[in-house]
Design a protein around this motif. Structure first.
Motif, mmCIF file in Angstrom:
data_model
loop_
_atom_site.group_PDB
_atom_site.id
_atom_site.type_symbol
_atom_site.label_atom_id
_atom_site.label_comp_id
_atom_site.label_asym_id
_atom_site.label_seq_id
_atom_site.Cartn_x
_atom_site.Cartn_y
_atom_site.Cartn_z
ATOM 1 N N SER A 1 -2.818 3.246 2.225
ATOM 2 C CA SER A 1 -4.081 2.680 1.729
ATOM 3 C C SER A 1 -4.383 1.415 2.517
ATOM 4 C CB SER A 1 -3.978 2.366 0.236
ATOM 5 O OG SER A 1 -5.151 1.724 -0.232
ATOM 6 N N VAL A 2 -5.583 1.340 3.096
ATOM 7 C CA VAL A 2 -5.942 0.218 3.970
ATOM 8 C C VAL A 2 -7.255 -0.396 3.490
ATOM 9 C CG1 VAL A 2 -6.353 -0.549 6.335
ATOM 10 C CG2 VAL A 2 -4.862 1.423 5.906
ATOM 11 N N THR B 1 -1.559 0.733 16.166
ATOM 12 C CA THR B 1 -1.358 0.254 14.798
ATOM 13 C C THR B 1 -0.558 1.284 13.998
ATOM 14 O OG1 THR B 1 -3.410 -1.023 14.799
ATOM 15 C CG2 THR B 1 -2.514 -0.406 12.657
ATOM 16 N N ALA B 2 0.603 0.880 13.496
ATOM 17 C CA ALA B 2 1.465 1.767 12.710
ATOM 18 C C ALA B 2 1.180 1.557 11.223
ATOM 19 C CB ALA B 2 2.925 1.498 13.009
ATOM 20 N N LEU B 3 0.837 2.622 10.541
ATOM 21 C CA LEU B 3 0.584 2.583 9.103
ATOM 22 C C LEU B 3 1.658 3.425 8.415
ATOM 23 C CD1 LEU B 3 -3.297 3.062 9.111
ATOM 24 C CD2 LEU B 3 -2.005 0.918 8.921
ATOM 25 N N ASN B 4 2.489 2.775 7.625
ATOM 26 C CA ASN B 4 3.598 3.447 6.972
ATOM 27 C C ASN B 4 3.152 4.173 5.713
ATOM 28 O OD1 ASN B 4 5.444 2.463 8.877
ATOM 29 N ND2 ASN B 4 5.688 0.546 7.740
ATOM 30 N N ALA B 5 3.864 5.225 5.373
ATOM 31 C CA ALA B 5 3.547 5.988 4.174
ATOM 32 C C ALA B 5 3.781 5.158 2.916
ATOM 33 C CB ALA B 5 4.418 7.249 4.127
ATOM 34 N N ARG B 6 2.956 5.425 1.906
ATOM 35 C CA ARG B 6 3.064 4.788 0.597
ATOM 36 C C ARG B 6 3.095 3.262 0.721
ATOM 37 N NH1 ARG B 6 6.063 7.848 -4.061
ATOM 38 N NH2 ARG B 6 3.936 8.097 -4.790
ATOM 39 N N THR B 7 2.166 2.755 1.505
ATOM 40 C CA THR B 7 2.055 1.310 1.717
ATOM 41 C C THR B 7 0.595 0.898 1.577
ATOM 42 O OG1 THR B 7 3.934 1.345 3.248
ATOM 43 C CG2 THR B 7 2.504 -0.592 3.330
ATOM 44 N N PHE B 8 0.393 -0.255 0.926
ATOM 45 C CA PHE B 8 -0.942 -0.829 0.767
ATOM 46 C C PHE B 8 -1.116 -1.932 1.809
ATOM 47 C CE2 PHE B 8 0.251 0.773 -3.409
ATOM 48 C CZ PHE B 8 -0.879 1.474 -3.796
#
Length: 371
Positions: free
Chosen positions: A131-132, A193-200
């Motif tokens: 979620s971003v 840009t790295a977006l990790n799972a289950r991260t706000f």
């Protein structure tokens, strides 16, 4: 990220009260310092020091959990007092179950220093989701889009002082922030840009257009999982009833009996006009509030036009050209240089106030169906 920008990473910890009355409806608030010429600041709630640490430019505080309600918020230079506040005191309504980031933006030197509140949709995330929330805090920058290298638009028409949320599969993205409707010039390069799972994530574009910076907060789902159980959230009707901006709306729902319907399972998306929006409508029509409430047939049609039978967050709204309503007519959705426009003129004042059975977006005008 492969750019040379200074990236401030704040993995915010929760500052929870040790004793919580389980019957209370709670809200969470934090502060982001995005005013480039303002010194370190401290935050006061109802005239008392909040416990939020002193913040330098680019910092995002940890979360503070509070009983929901209206608070007088002031931001003052660190080491002074509430009497020396640079922002406020200003009254902010923090609704039950909400997650609110108060952004200090603008310039102290030019007298534009102010606060802008972003509501974040903390919710149950799937195992592969991130979620971003993106916030536009660069005062001299135009409305912007966030795009992929192939031109795919993830965020559209975001204007200064506003935010939007997207939910995307976890992974590495080559992103760019560009003037809205274009692919160049690149205002901020966010390649890799790295977006990790289950991260706000909370991503704030800050500083000035000539030297843009990014502030970033990343909070793992495990830190907040026990605080965002859908069953513990109030319904959208309960949220409206507890928010002083919606007294006329709540009275209208009660007059038509729609308050009972909107307390059901849903899901619903409600575009909620403020009391000021209803006052403008009454002045235009030349009638009183009592006269409006007495015409239940007209009122029911108008209210149902504000409700879509789905849970549409802000990123869902900007991705379509129209939304179905319970009234039958569709709402036109457009993007211009001021952001999102509903039926061409109505603006979103606040988005993604989530309840157990839907989501509320606050709007500045009463929408009127075409038939």
């Amino acid at each position: 990220m492969k750019n040379a920008l200074r990236i401030v990473v704040v993995v915010a910890s929760l500052m929870l009260l040790t004793v919580i009355n389980q019957a209370q409806q709670l809200t969470r608030v934090r502060v982001a310092h995005f005013s480039p010429d303002t010194p370190a600041v401290e935050v006061y709630l109802n005239g008392e020091f909040s416990g939020i640490q002193a913040l330098n430019f680019g910092d995002i505080s940890g979360w503070v959990e509070l009983p929901a309600g209206t608070y007088s918020v002031a931001v003052a230079p660190a080491g002074t007092s509430v009497e020396q506040a640079a922002i406020g005191p200003v009254d902010l309504t923090l609704t039950p179950g909400g997650w609110f980031t108060v952004n200090a933006i603008g310039s102290l030197g030019s007298g534009t220093l102010t606060a802008s509140v972003a509501s974040e949709p903390y919710r149950i995330l799937d195992t592969d989701e991130a979620s971003v929330t993106v916030f536009h805090g660069i005062e001299d920058a135009p409305a912007v889009d966030v795009i992929l290298t192939d031109g795919t638009v993830l965020v559209s028409g975001l204007t200064f002082g506003n935010s939007t949320n997207i939910t995307v599969p976890a992974g590495v993205y080559d992103l760019a922030v560009v003037p809205s409707g274009t692919t160049s010039p690149v205002v901020i390069d966010l390649s890799g840009t790295a977006l990790n799972a289950r991260t706000f994530y909370y991503v704030g574009a800050t500083n000035q257009l000539a030297a843009p910076q990014v502030a970033l907060s990343a909070i793992g789902f495990g830190l907040v999982e026990n605080l965002i159980d859908k069953e513990q959230l109030p319904t959208i009707v309960e949220i409206a009833a507890g928010d002083s901006r919606f007294d006329t709306l709540v009275a209208a729902l009660q007059a038509t009996g729609l308050d009972a319907a909107l307390a059901g399972d849903g899901p619903f998306t409600v575009f909620a006009p403020t009391d000021e929006a209803f006052a403008d409508l009454l002045a235009t029509l030349g009638i009183t509030a009592d006269e409006l409430l007495a015409d239940t047939d007209l009122l029911t049609s108008v209210l149902l036009y504000h409700v879509s039978p789905t849970r549409a967050f802000a990123n869902d709204v900007v991705g379509v050209t129209g939304l179905a309503t319970l009234q039958g007519s569709g709402i036109n959705v457009g993007i211009d240089n001021q952001g999102v426009a509903l039926d061409f003129t109505t603006r979103l004042l606040q988005t993604d106030i989530e309840g157990s059975n839907g989501v509320i977006h606050v709007i500045d005008e009463v929408l009127l169906p075409s038939r």
